[in-house]
Design a protein around this motif. Structure first.
Motif, PDB file in Angstrom:
ATOM      1  N   LEU A 108       0.781  -1.309   0.037  1.00  0.00           N
ATOM      2  CA  LEU A 108      -0.032   0.114   0.012  1.00  0.00           C
ATOM      3  C   LEU A 108       0.866   1.295  -0.090  1.00  0.00           C
ATOM      4  CD1 LEU A 108      -3.106   0.850   0.447  1.00  0.00           C
ATOM      5  CD2 LEU A 108      -2.490   1.272   2.609  1.00  0.00           C
ATOM      6  N   GLY A 109       0.464   2.219  -0.903  1.00  0.00           N
ATOM      7  CA  GLY A 109       1.164   3.601  -0.751  1.00  0.00           C
ATOM      8  C   GLY A 109      -0.028   4.710  -1.208  1.00  0.00           C
ATOM      9  N   PRO A 110       0.537   5.930  -1.347  1.00  0.00           N
ATOM     10  CA  PRO A 110      -0.384   7.064  -1.527  1.00  0.00           C
ATOM     11  C   PRO A 110      -1.382   6.676  -2.877  1.00  0.00           C
ATOM     12  CG  PRO A 110       1.491   7.801  -1.055  1.00  0.00           C
ATOM     13  CD  PRO A 110       2.064   6.655  -1.181  1.00  0.00           C
ATOM     14  N   GLU A 111      -0.607   6.042  -3.883  1.00  0.00           N
ATOM     15  CA  GLU A 111      -1.249   5.608  -5.415  1.00  0.00           C
ATOM     16  C   GLU A 111      -2.353   4.545  -5.165  1.00  0.00           C
ATOM     17  OE1 GLU A 111       1.502   4.618  -4.210  1.00  0.00           O
ATOM     18  OE2 GLU A 111       1.828   2.586  -4.481  1.00  0.00           O
ATOM     19  N   ASN A 112      -2.515   3.849  -4.104  1.00  0.00           N
ATOM     20  CA  ASN A 112      -3.624   2.862  -4.028  1.00  0.00           C
ATOM     21  C   ASN A 112      -4.330   3.159  -2.617  1.00  0.00           C
ATOM     22  OD1 ASN A 112      -1.636   1.616  -2.610  1.00  0.00           O
ATOM     23  ND2 ASN A 112      -2.190  -0.454  -3.315  1.00  0.00           N
ATOM     24  N   ALA A 113      -4.023   4.061  -1.640  1.00  0.00           N
ATOM     25  CA  ALA A 113      -4.515   4.334  -0.354  1.00  0.00           C
ATOM     26  C   ALA A 113      -5.749   4.889  -0.690  1.00  0.00           C
ATOM     27  CB  ALA A 113      -3.766   5.132   0.530  1.00  0.00           C
ATOM     28  N   ASN A 114      -6.919   4.733   0.233  1.00  0.00           N
ATOM     29  CA  ASN A 114      -8.257   5.369   0.131  1.00  0.00           C
ATOM     30  C   ASN A 114      -8.064   6.845   0.167  1.00  0.00           C
ATOM     31  OD1 ASN A 114     -10.709   6.643   1.092  1.00  0.00           O
ATOM     32  ND2 ASN A 114     -11.371   4.641   1.790  1.00  0.00           N
ATOM     33  N   LYS A 115      -8.228   7.429  -1.262  1.00  0.00           N
ATOM     34  CA  LYS A 115      -7.626   9.067  -1.308  1.00  0.00           C
ATOM     35  C   LYS A 115      -8.250   9.900  -0.210  1.00  0.00           C
ATOM     36  CE  LYS A 115      -4.673   9.261  -4.630  1.00  0.00           C
ATOM     37  NZ  LYS A 115      -4.380   7.969  -4.347  1.00  0.00           N
ATOM     38  N   GLU A 116      -9.632   9.719  -0.157  1.00  0.00           N
ATOM     39  CA  GLU A 116     -10.474  10.359   0.666  1.00  0.00           C
ATOM     40  C   GLU A 116      -9.690  10.574   1.968  1.00  0.00           C
ATOM     41  OE1 GLU A 116     -14.917  10.552   1.822  1.00  0.00           O
ATOM     42  OE2 GLU A 116     -14.599   9.665  -0.184  1.00  0.00           O
ATOM     43  N   ILE A 117      -9.423   9.421   2.594  1.00  0.00           N
ATOM     44  CA  ILE A 117      -9.161   9.257   4.007  1.00  0.00           C
ATOM     45  C   ILE A 117      -7.608   9.640   4.177  1.00  0.00           C
ATOM     46  CG2 ILE A 117      -9.089   7.988   6.374  1.00  0.00           C
ATOM     47  CD1 ILE A 117     -11.170   6.185   5.109  1.00  0.00           C
ATOM     48  N   TYR A 118      -6.908   9.297   3.085  1.00  0.00           N
ATOM     49  CA  TYR A 118      -5.297   9.409   3.102  1.00  0.00           C
ATOM     50  C   TYR A 118      -5.069  11.057   3.118  1.00  0.00           C
ATOM     51  CZ  TYR A 118      -0.843  10.314   0.988  1.00  0.00           C
ATOM     52  OH  TYR A 118       0.537  10.666   0.658  1.00  0.00           O
ATOM     53  N   ASN A 119      -5.908  11.682   2.374  1.00  0.00           N
ATOM     54  CA  ASN A 119      -5.759  13.059   2.185  1.00  0.00           C
ATOM     55  C   ASN A 119      -5.919  13.982   3.552  1.00  0.00           C
ATOM     56  OD1 ASN A 119      -4.728  13.134  -0.412  1.00  0.00           O
ATOM     57  ND2 ASN A 119      -6.681  13.319  -1.246  1.00  0.00           N
ATOM     58  N   LEU A 120      -6.481  13.194   4.629  1.00  0.00           N
ATOM     59  CA  LEU A 120      -6.534  13.800   5.838  1.00  0.00           C
ATOM     60  C   LEU A 120      -5.527  13.798   6.715  1.00  0.00           C
ATOM     61  CD1 LEU A 120     -10.308  12.501   6.589  1.00  0.00           C
ATOM     62  CD2 LEU A 120      -9.856  14.748   5.901  1.00  0.00           C
ATOM     63  N   TRP A 121      -4.406  12.975   6.279  1.00  0.00           N
ATOM     64  CA  TRP A 121      -3.255  12.629   6.806  1.00  0.00           C
ATOM     65  C   TRP A 121      -2.307  13.693   6.585  1.00  0.00           C
ATOM     66  CZ3 TRP A 121       0.892   8.361   6.204  1.00  0.00           C
ATOM     67  CH2 TRP A 121       1.970   8.683   7.328  1.00  0.00           C
ATOM     68  N   ASN A 122      -1.871  14.837   7.433  1.00  0.00           N
ATOM     69  CA  ASN A 122      -1.008  15.774   6.812  1.00  0.00           C
ATOM     70  C   ASN A 122      -1.204  16.331   5.462  1.00  0.00           C
ATOM     71  OD1 ASN A 122       1.297  17.490   7.509  1.00  0.00           O
ATOM     72  ND2 ASN A 122       2.686  15.882   6.606  1.00  0.00           N
ATOM     73  N   GLU A 123      -2.468  16.582   5.032  1.00  0.00           N
ATOM     74  CA  GLU A 123      -2.913  16.907   3.848  1.00  0.00           C
ATOM     75  C   GLU A 123      -2.672  16.207   2.556  1.00  0.00           C
ATOM     76  OE1 GLU A 123      -2.039  20.938   4.775  1.00  0.00           O
ATOM     77  OE2 GLU A 123      -3.708  20.789   6.062  1.00  0.00           O
ATOM     78  N   GLY A 124      -2.374  14.760   2.705  1.00  0.00           N
ATOM     79  CA  GLY A 124      -1.797  13.811   1.625  1.00  0.00           C
ATOM     80  C   GLY A 124      -0.377  14.191   1.299  1.00  0.00           C
ATOM     81  N   LYS A 125       0.400  14.674   2.474  1.00  0.00           N
ATOM     82  CA  LYS A 125       1.848  15.114   1.997  1.00  0.00           C
ATOM     83  C   LYS A 125       2.910  13.992   2.295  1.00  0.00           C
ATOM     84  CE  LYS A 125       1.278  19.932   2.872  1.00  0.00           C
ATOM     85  NZ  LYS A 125       1.401  20.818   4.153  1.00  0.00           N
ATOM     86  N   ASN A 126       2.468  12.949   2.948  1.00  0.00           N
ATOM     87  CA  ASN A 126       3.331  11.991   3.379  1.00  0.00           C
ATOM     88  C   ASN A 126       3.290  10.705   2.426  1.00  0.00           C
ATOM     89  OD1 ASN A 126       3.810  13.322   5.787  1.00  0.00           O
ATOM     90  ND2 ASN A 126       2.241  12.090   7.130  1.00  0.00           N
ATOM     91  N   ASN A 127       4.763  10.603   2.010  1.00  0.00           N
ATOM     92  CA  ASN A 127       4.954   9.687   1.146  1.00  0.00           C
ATOM     93  C   ASN A 127       5.257   8.205   1.774  1.00  0.00           C
ATOM     94  OD1 ASN A 127       5.023   8.235  -1.342  1.00  0.00           O
ATOM     95  ND2 ASN A 127       6.560   9.534  -2.182  1.00  0.00           N
ATOM     96  N   PHE A 128       5.003   6.984   1.356  1.00  0.00           N
ATOM     97  CA  PHE A 128       4.998   6.019   2.266  1.00  0.00           C
ATOM     98  C   PHE A 128       4.913   4.732   1.553  1.00  0.00           C
ATOM     99  CE2 PHE A 128       0.651   6.472   2.552  1.00  0.00           C
ATOM    100  CZ  PHE A 128       0.138   5.125   2.373  1.00  0.00           C
ATOM    101  N   THR A 129       5.292   3.641   1.835  1.00  0.00           N
ATOM    102  CA  THR A 129       5.079   2.372   1.565  1.00  0.00           C
ATOM    103  C   THR A 129       4.974   1.501   2.606  1.00  0.00           C
ATOM    104  OG1 THR A 129       6.812   2.581  -0.439  1.00  0.00           O
ATOM    105  CG2 THR A 129       5.915   0.373  -0.209  1.00  0.00           C
TER     106      THR A 129
END
Ligand code: BG6
Length: 300
Positions: A108-129
């Motif tokens: 899982l990474g930002p590309e397949n994470a649930n966008k709506e919820i992921y964007n609530l984490w530090n405005e979607g600025k954290n890049n992770f795998t």
């Protein structure tokens, strides 16, 4: 075939023991069933949603990057819903990494994470795998998580395996090795030292046990027999949870309503404080659940 992939699931079958299997839903990379020699070891609600409309009630949901709900408005996890977004995202199946013991991975990474919820984490600025490895042994199931920070800045996270164990009757069960550990009782909103040599269950139970030496194995003992061992690597904390009557009644996806008698959540994690991961760094942690008398190694 030891590994079967369908549109929404991956099923591993032990190569020498066809009644030992694990089923993983791609949604949440949630283990929804672990059968050992034909016997189910994980509790799954009969009303659990398996269609991606909400996190699965049962099995092993994954909690990242926040456990519970953040109270500090200044923290980058503040806007996230309870338990974050890993359990509400559809993970990518990465395939098999070992034949013996049979092991597969999900990512899982930002590309397949649930966008709506992921964007609530530090405005979607954290890049992770995130890489989840699932290993099916003769008598054990190991789940290992690796978190990598691929961004430009450090981030904080919690991790937790929200494991719903299936037990014959929770009122006959005791859990060992929590004595003298610091715990935060979520129901009393108080911190104290656990003084029970074995914890038992006869009412709602929701405690976060903190910073427990990972050499300690938790054992679920039922009427004098060891049912399950829970081993941890790099996961110092563990939540122990049973919703009991009123709370189960309040959960629409919890069925049957007396199912609380047949489940016990032991949830190894890193939740009493955050892991801070600098850019370019990796962190990993694992849980191994095994059956019967005390086990000291993780191999099949
Ligand atoms: C546990 C928490 O880990 O998860 C409980 O300690 C919580 O407080 C439970 O009720 C279930 O959470 P959810 O979000 O899956 O209903």
């Amino acid at each position: 075939m030891s590994i079967e992939e369908t549109e929404d699931k991956v099923i591993l079958t032990h190569p020498r023991e066809p009644t030992t299997k694990v089923s993983i839903l791609k949604y949440g990379a949630t283990v929804i069933s672990w059968e050992n020699k034909g016997k189910e070891q994980l509790w799954l609600s009969e009303a659990a949603k398996l269609d991606g409309s909400k996190p699965v009630r049962g099995g092993i949901p994954l909690v990242f990057p926040i456990f519970g709900k953040q109270k500090n408005e200044e923290h980058p996890t503040y806007k996230l819903p309870q338990h974050g977004f890993a359990r509400n995202s559809t993970w990518e199946f990465l395939g098999q990494t070992s034949e013996n013991p049979l092991t597969v991975q999900f990512g899982l990474g930002p590309e397949n994470a649930n966008k709506e919820i992921y964007n609530l984490w530090n405005e979607g600025k954290n890049n992770f795998t995130l890489i989840l490895s699932i290993e099916l042994g003769d008598d054990h199931l190991k789940t290992n998580i690796e978190v990598e920070n691929n961004g430009d800045e450090a981030f904080d996270f919690n991790w937790l395996f929200h494991t719903y164990l299936k037990v014959p009757d929770v009122t006959d069960c005791l859990v060992t090795n929590l004595i003298d550990q610091k715990c935060y009782d979520q129901l009393l909103a108080t911190e104290y030292i656990e003084k029970s040599p074995m914890v038992c269950f006869n009412e709602e139970f929701d405690r976060i046990y903190k910073k427990i030496d990972t050499d300690k194995i938790f054992q679920v003992v039922e009427l004098g027999k060891v049912l399950i061992n829970v081993q941890r690597e790099n996961l110092p904390d563990s939540v122990v949870w049973n919703p009991w009557i009123e709370k189960s009644n309040g959960m629409a996806d919890f069925e049957p309503k007396n199912g609380y008698l047949n489940m016990l959540c032991i949830e190894p994690g890193h939740v009493s404080d955050f892991v801070t991961l600098k850019n370019g760094e990796k962190w990993s942690g694992s849980q191994t659940i095994s059956l019967g008398g005390c086990k000291t190694n993780n191999t099949s």
